[in-house]
Motif scaffolding. Structure first.
Motif, short mmCIF file in Angstrom:
data_model
loop_
_atom_site.label_atom_id
_atom_site.label_comp_id
_atom_site.label_asym_id
_atom_site.label_seq_id
_atom_site.Cartn_x
_atom_site.Cartn_y
_atom_site.Cartn_z
N HIS A 88 0.88 -1.19 0.05
CA HIS A 88 0.22 -0.24 0.07
C HIS A 88 0.75 1.29 -0.06
O HIS A 88 0.17 2.29 -0.30
N GLY A 89 2.15 1.12 0.41
CA GLY A 89 2.84 2.39 0.51
C GLY A 89 4.03 2.68 -0.58
O GLY A 89 4.41 3.94 -0.33
N ASP B 78 7.38 13.74 3.98
CA ASP B 78 7.07 14.24 2.66
C ASP B 78 7.86 13.75 1.67
O ASP B 78 9.22 14.08 1.62
N PRO B 79 7.62 12.85 0.84
CA PRO B 79 6.16 12.47 0.62
C PRO B 79 5.88 11.12 1.43
O PRO B 79 7.03 10.54 2.02
N GLY B 80 4.86 10.79 1.69
CA GLY B 80 4.46 9.51 2.54
C GLY B 80 4.08 9.58 4.05
O GLY B 80 3.78 10.59 4.45
N LYS B 81 4.38 8.57 4.76
CA LYS B 81 4.25 8.28 6.08
C LYS B 81 5.24 7.44 6.65
O LYS B 81 5.94 6.78 6.00
N SER C 56 6.79 6.11 0.86
CA SER C 56 6.26 7.39 0.09
C SER C 56 4.81 7.41 -0.45
O SER C 56 4.68 8.23 -1.34
N GLY C 57 4.36 6.36 0.11
CA GLY C 57 2.83 6.36 -0.48
C GLY C 57 1.84 7.17 0.36
O GLY C 57 2.03 7.56 1.51
N GLY C 58 0.89 7.40 -0.22
CA GLY C 58 -0.49 8.36 0.65
C GLY C 58 -1.19 7.26 1.36
O GLY C 58 -0.93 6.24 1.64
N GLY C 59 -2.10 7.94 2.05
CA GLY C 59 -3.08 7.31 2.56
C GLY C 59 -2.87 7.27 4.03
O GLY C 59 -1.84 7.49 4.54
N GLU C 60 -3.99 6.91 4.97
CA GLU C 60 -3.74 6.71 6.25
C GLU C 60 -3.93 5.30 6.82
O GLU C 60 -5.24 4.88 6.74
N GLN D 91 3.52 11.72 9.67
CA GLN D 91 3.61 11.95 8.09
C GLN D 91 4.92 12.69 7.76
O GLN D 91 5.65 12.90 8.95
#
Length: 139
Positions: free
Chosen positions: A61-62, A121-124, A87-91, A119
């Motif tokens: 997912h990420g 940048d980018p990602g999480k 570096s992926g989006g989403g929570e 968080q």
């Protein structure tokens, strides 16, 4: 004279977006725990299992195609902290019991003393912590 300060032990490793990265991440964590004198710690398997779940989530997912994820594991003499940076989006969230899949974070929330998402940048960064009894060896 100042007292000698003890810096935390830390290992970082970047992994490609490849299924072989999950067992490699587990191997690194087992090696780090052993190196830090925690090879016989009863929660070592819990740490390793959580690394598998977080690394798998990062891969699925990420980590967009062409990217990977960073595994960071730290030990400060009291807490083992695992972080997976992607570096992926989403929570990420713990799924509802009715969900068919995605039980990885449910497992992490059950095994770890704490977990969360930060968080970048980018990602999480998804992290979890395991408290170790005071006075543990710190190599």
């Amino acid at each position: 004279m100042n007292e000698e300060s003890q810096l935390p032990c830390q290992r970082d490793q970047f992994y490609a977006r490849d299924r072989r990265s999950v067992p490699a991440a587990r191997k690194l964590v087992r090696w780090a725990l052993f190196y830090w004198g925690l090879g016989d710690w009863e929660r070592g398997e819990d740490v390793s299992l959580c690394v598998s779940e977080l690394a798998t989530n990062a891969l699925l997912h990420g980590a967009p195609p062409g990217r990977g994820f960073l595994l960071r594991v730290r030990y400060d003499g009291a807490v083992v902290r695992v972080e997976v940076h992607d570096s992926g989006g989403g929570e990420p969230c713990v799924p509802d019991c009715a969900d068919e899949g995605g039980r990885g974070l449910l497992l992490v929330s059950a095994l770890a003393d704490k977990w969360g998402v930060g968080q970048r940048d980018p990602g999480k960064v998804v992290w979890c912590e395991f408290v170790h009894p005071a006075g543990a060896p710190l190599s």
